[in-house]
Scaffold this active site. Structure first.
Site, PDB file in Angstrom:
ATOM      1  N   ASP A  96       4.815   2.472  -0.252  1.00 20.10           N
ATOM      2  CA  ASP A  96       3.553   2.848  -0.222  1.00 20.10           C
ATOM      3  C   ASP A  96       3.739   3.702  -2.516  1.00 20.10           C
ATOM      4  OD1 ASP A  96       1.623   2.656   1.808  1.00 20.10           O
ATOM      5  OD2 ASP A  96       1.391   4.588   1.940  1.00 20.10           O
TER       6      ASP A  96
ATOM      7  N   HIS B 208      -9.967 -21.623  26.020  1.00 23.54           N
ATOM      8  CA  HIS B 208     -11.883 -22.209  26.943  1.00 23.54           C
ATOM      9  C   HIS B 208     -12.139 -21.219  27.205  1.00 23.54           C
ATOM     10  CE1 HIS B 208     -16.044 -22.014  26.447  1.00 23.54           C
ATOM     11  NE2 HIS B 208     -16.164 -22.500  28.135  1.00 23.54           N
TER      12      HIS B 208
HETATM   13  P1  FAD Z   1       5.626   6.795   4.369  1.00 19.99           P
HETATM   14  O1  FAD Z   1       5.447   5.610   5.615  1.00 19.99           O
HETATM   15  O2  FAD Z   1       4.777   7.592   3.490  1.00 19.99           O
HETATM   16  O3  FAD Z   1       7.012   7.114   4.689  1.00 19.99           O
HETATM   17  C1  FAD Z   1       7.510   8.128   3.821  1.00 19.99           C
HETATM   18  C2  FAD Z   1       8.035   8.571   4.227  1.00 19.99           C
HETATM   19  O4  FAD Z   1       8.656   9.249   3.066  1.00 19.99           O
HETATM   20  C3  FAD Z   1       7.793   9.834   5.058  1.00 19.99           C
HETATM   21  O5  FAD Z   1       8.330  10.388   6.138  1.00 19.99           O
HETATM   22  C4  FAD Z   1       8.392  11.231   3.485  1.00 19.99           C
HETATM   23  O6  FAD Z   1       8.531  12.582   4.516  1.00 19.99           O
HETATM   24  C5  FAD Z   1       9.131  10.839   3.451  1.00 19.99           C
HETATM   25  N1  FAD Z   1      10.148  11.001   2.234  1.00 19.99           N
HETATM   26  C6  FAD Z   1       8.997  11.131   1.156  1.00 19.99           C
HETATM   27  N2  FAD Z   1       9.955  12.381  -0.118  1.00 19.99           N
HETATM   28  C7  FAD Z   1      11.411  12.127   0.712  1.00 19.99           C
HETATM   29  C8  FAD Z   1      12.116  12.980  -0.399  1.00 19.99           C
HETATM   30  N3  FAD Z   1      12.287  13.297  -1.355  1.00 19.99           N
HETATM   31  N4  FAD Z   1      13.375  13.169   0.751  1.00 19.99           N
HETATM   32  C9  FAD Z   1      13.155  12.577   2.270  1.00 19.99           C
HETATM   33  N5  FAD Z   1      12.023  11.971   2.615  1.00 19.99           N
HETATM   34  C10 FAD Z   1      10.956  11.931   1.802  1.00 19.99           C
HETATM   35  N6  FAD Z   1      -1.277   0.874   7.218  1.00 19.99           N
HETATM   36  C11 FAD Z   1      -2.087  -0.039   7.479  1.00 19.99           C
HETATM   37  O7  FAD Z   1      -1.255  -0.972   7.981  1.00 19.99           O
HETATM   38  N7  FAD Z   1      -2.410  -0.361   8.742  1.00 19.99           N
HETATM   39  C12 FAD Z   1      -3.384   1.184   9.556  1.00 19.99           C
HETATM   40  O8  FAD Z   1      -4.098   0.615   9.861  1.00 19.99           O
HETATM   41  C13 FAD Z   1      -3.273   2.441   8.854  1.00 19.99           C
HETATM   42  N8  FAD Z   1      -4.020   3.233   9.359  1.00 19.99           N
HETATM   43  C14 FAD Z   1      -3.465   4.801   8.446  1.00 19.99           C
HETATM   44  C15 FAD Z   1      -4.538   5.330   8.385  1.00 19.99           C
HETATM   45  C16 FAD Z   1      -3.968   6.906   7.904  1.00 19.99           C
HETATM   46  C17 FAD Z   1      -4.665   7.833   8.311  1.00 19.99           C
HETATM   47  C18 FAD Z   1      -3.618   6.650   7.157  1.00 19.99           C
HETATM   48  C19 FAD Z   1      -3.024   8.190   5.551  1.00 19.99           C
HETATM   49  C20 FAD Z   1      -2.542   5.513   6.267  1.00 19.99           C
HETATM   50  C21 FAD Z   1      -2.157   4.323   7.355  1.00 19.99           C
HETATM   51  N9  FAD Z   1      -2.215   3.421   6.751  1.00 19.99           N
HETATM   52  C22 FAD Z   1      -1.897   1.816   7.731  1.00 19.99           C
HETATM   53  C23 FAD Z   1      -1.161   2.913   5.409  1.00 19.99           C
HETATM   54  C24 FAD Z   1       0.601   3.305   5.645  1.00 19.99           C
HETATM   55  O9  FAD Z   1       0.401   4.935   6.902  1.00 19.99           O
HETATM   56  C25 FAD Z   1       1.473   3.475   4.468  1.00 19.99           C
HETATM   57  O10 FAD Z   1       1.290   2.488   3.845  1.00 19.99           O
HETATM   58  C26 FAD Z   1       3.075   3.494   5.610  1.00 19.99           C
HETATM   59  O11 FAD Z   1       2.995   4.138   5.867  1.00 19.99           O
HETATM   60  C27 FAD Z   1       3.608   3.326   3.866  1.00 19.99           C
HETATM   61  O12 FAD Z   1       4.618   3.195   4.415  1.00 19.99           O
HETATM   62  P2  FAD Z   1       5.781   4.170   3.765  1.00 19.99           P
HETATM   63  O13 FAD Z   1       7.470   3.716   4.263  1.00 19.99           O
HETATM   64  O14 FAD Z   1       6.095   3.067   1.931  1.00 19.99           O
HETATM   65  O15 FAD Z   1       5.428   5.153   3.740  1.00 19.99           O
END
Ligand code: FAD
Length: 474
Positions: A314, A446
């Site tokens: 993200d 089917h």
């Molecule tokens: P994240 O999952 O956000 O993880 C980032 C991690 O980094 C967190 O645990 C945070 O605590 C940690 N962090 C941040 N800064 C630091 C730091 N400085 N030091 C140490 N740790 C740190 N996506 C889908 O594909 N399907 C779905 O059905 C879906 N449903 C969703 C529903 C909701 C309500 C929400 C809010 C989101 C949904 N998403 C869905 C989106 C999905 O959750 C995100 O796209 C995904 O989690 C992104 O993954 P990521 O690894 O980039 O980051």
């Protein structure tokens, strides 16, 4: 002295944990740093497992079981007297699913020799990582390769500051302890629609305020038009083109002044999108290039402008989806290990887990038209599909968009029950360049809902069996 690793991953969401596990599988020494946790133990899984995909789907499923029992059981000849639900138990179940999955990631870390550390990471100018724990003590980590995977946070609206009680984000909205009478949601994207569906099924009157003039503008127009009608019939009051002027909380209520009218509710959920989150992650001397929208700038291989520093999920360009984050994590881990890995960003599926579900992959009709491609489209409704009728899940349709000269699939769009599962076959078909004719000639079981995709593909070459093959005018 710092601990040294081949790979250090910051953040344990789907991007971070996949990168860490794949690095471990490839024989790298790896550490994953996560700031969320209890005492010294990190809680793994990020937004997706803890407050996003998984808890939302758990409550969507619980609320839909209830909704079905109340509204559809009698159609199946099932009589249920005095049906009610226990919200506390639904929330307990949700927490249990989350706990099992986050513990599952810990187990996978052990299996793949991934070290994990609880603490907030900060990258220094010399690219060492300073990790601070809750008591404020530091630990220094260094690594040949650093993968940033710190995710995103909800967009904050100046005129509607959240207070974790009445004006809330999706995180609190998945943990409301009593069903509110009235909920207003700002934003009618996937998160707004899913959370709105949960509470609407449990009895709240839900209004979604959307500033855009179209619901789900990224979806195919035919799908978003159908969705609008279906959601309206379900009681979701979606108001497009709404301009909010002010938000005020008073006596445990929220008052929302719109250009058109004034509204009042028990809860206001701000679901206006998410923005990259890397607050305090980078020492001010770290010269990391950003995109104009605030994402960390990366190339197609998720390399930043600093050698050995990668960013995934993200915090970088592209849709904010868990499966995109995890595939980027795997790609980066493989490339660090010397493999030759890449991703096809054109083939990322999108799903909205309402009922019926909405899913698509590839281009929609508007995009194909803009590109001037000579195309043909065809739709097959679930109301003509035997299995959908048998299960009383017959709303919606499958639409295929095909390149007329090559007969290749350009996009598949589904609104219907199990669309999230059905769309995977479209990904395989597009990736393997299956022609519409070949897709339509495959032998499908089917009766299955999948037959609707086969029939939509067959329609392109006038070979459908369960619908008139008359060509649809563009
Ligand atoms: P994240 O999952 O956000 O993880 C980032 C991690 O980094 C967190 O645990 C945070 O605590 C940690 N962090 C941040 N800064 C630091 C730091 N400085 N030091 C140490 N740790 C740190 N996506 C889908 O594909 N399907 C779905 O059905 C879906 N449903 C969703 C529903 C909701 C309500 C929400 C809010 C989101 C949904 N998403 C869905 C989106 C999905 O959750 C995100 O796209 C995904 O989690 C992104 O993954 P990521 O690894 O980039 O980051």
């Amino acid at each position: 002295m710092s601990d040294h690793y081949d790979v250090a991953v910051i953040g344990s969401g789907p991007g971070g944990y996949s990168a860490a596990i794949r690095s471990g599988q490839l024989g790298k020494s790896v550490i994953c740093i996560e700031k969320c946790g209890k005492d010294q133990t990190p809680i793994l899984g990020g937004t997706c497992l803890n407050v996003g995909c998984i808890p939302s789907k758990t409550l969507l499923d619980s609320s839909y079981e209830y909704f079905k029992a109340v509204n559809h059981a009698s159609d199946h000849g099932i009589k249920i007297k005095g049906i009610s639900f226990d919200l506390e138990q639904m929330l307990v179940r949700k927490e249990k699913v989350v706990e099992d999955l986050t513990k599952g990631v810990s187990g996978l870390f052990k299996l793949n020799k991934v070290n994990s550390l609880r603490g907030t990471a900060k990258i220094k100018k010399d690219l060492t990582i300073e990790v601070t724990d809750e008591e404020g003590s530091f630990k220094l980590i260094s690594a040949d390769n650093i993968i940033l995977a710190t995710g995103s946070k909800p967009v904050e609206l100046d005129f509607a500051p959240t207070d974790q009680n009445i004006v809330i984000t999706s995180k609190e909205a998945l943990n409301i302890k009593q069903v509110p009478n009235e909920i207003i949601i700002i934003g009618s994207g996937a998160i707004g629609l899913e959370i709105g569906s949960i509470w609407s099924r449990l009895g709240s009157k839900v209004t979604l305020l959307e500033e855009l003039e179209q619901l789900l503008p990224q979806a195919d127009k035919q799908v978003s038009t159908a969705a609008m009608k279906i959601f309206k019939d379900q009681g979701l009051d979606i108001r497009l083109g709404t301009n909010i002027e002010s938000v005020e909380t008073k006596n445990e209520k929220v008052l929302i002044k719109c250009e058109e009218e004034n509204l009042e509710a028990d809860k206001l959920i701000v679901a206006a999108g998410r923005v990259p989150y890397f607050d305090d992650l980078l020492d001010e001397n770290v010269d990391l290039l950003l995109d104009s929208n605030g994402s960390i700038n990366v190339n197609p291989f998720c390399e930043t402008n600093i050698k050995g520093l990668y960013a995934i999920g993200d915090i970088v360009r592209g849709p904010k989806l868990a499966h995109k984050a995890s595939e980027e994590g795997i790609m980066v881990a493989e490339n660090i290990a010397g493999l030759d890995s890449s991703l096809d960003y054109e083939l990322i599926p999108f799903v909205i887990y309402t009922h019926p579900e909405i899913a698509w992959v590839g281009m929609n009709e508007g995009q194909v038209e803009t590109l001037g491609i000579d195309y043909e489209s065809a739709s097959f409704p679930f109301s003509l599909n035997g299995r959908s009728l048998a299960s009383r899940e017959n709303q919606g349709f499958v639409k295929v968009i095909v390149d007329k000269t090559k007969d290749s699939l350009l996009g598949v769009h589904i609104i219907g029950t199990n669309a999230s599962e059905l769309i995977q076959q479209a990904i395989i078909a597009i990736e393997t360049k299956l022609s519409a004719e070949k897709f339509g000639s495959l032998i499908f079981s089917h009766p299955t809902k999948s037959e609707a995709i086969k029939e939509a593909a067959s329609l392109i070459n006038s070979k459908a069996i369960h619908i008139s093959n008359r060509k649809r005018k563009k």
